[in-house]
Design an enzyme around this catalytic site. Structure first.
Site, PDB file in Angstrom:
ATOM      1  NE  ARG A  21      -2.006  -1.346   3.560  1.00 13.15           N
ATOM      2  CZ  ARG A  21      -2.301  -0.964   4.792  1.00 13.15           C
ATOM      3  NH1 ARG A  21      -3.419  -0.313   5.050  1.00 13.15           N
ATOM      4  NH2 ARG A  21      -1.494  -1.229   5.790  1.00 13.15           N
ATOM      5  CG  ASN A  40      -3.621  -4.486   3.643  1.00 13.45           C
ATOM      6  OD1 ASN A  40      -3.162  -4.435   2.510  1.00 13.45           O
ATOM      7  ND2 ASN A  40      -2.852  -4.458   4.714  1.00 13.45           N
TER       8      ASN A  40
END
Length: 93
Positions: A21, A40
């Site tokens: 990320r 996530n």
């Protein structure tokens, strides 16, 4: 001037716990003009939502499916749509 688009991508593989990320956000900021987030998911995938110029969204998608990502990407499912707005910058969620 490039048409604005919304890219929603679900990235599967070993993409959690490897900085995926963070690197996705860094790449989006490097491309410039993109807003959205990387998140996530409980099933192990990462969801990426990016809005901005179509060419910028395409560059981000090419990076997501390329060999330069952290971890291991086994596949990416994408949907293109019209932007919805409401994002300030590119966030990690």
């Amino acid at each position: 001037m490039s048409e604005h688009k919304r890219l929603v991508a679900w990235v599967r593989g070993r993409v959690q716990g490897v900085g995926f990320r963070w690197y996705t956000r860094a790449r989006a900021l490097e491309i410039g003009g993109l807003s959205g987030f990387a998140l996530n998911l409980e099933d192990g995938r990462v969801q990426v939502v990016a809005e901005g110029p179509a060419d910028g969204c395409q560059k981000l998608l090419e990076w997501l499916v390329g060999d330069d990502t952290p971890g291991r990407v086994d596949g990416v499912t994408e949907i293109w749509d019209t932007p919805r707005g409401g994002y300030e910058g590119f966030a990690i969620r």
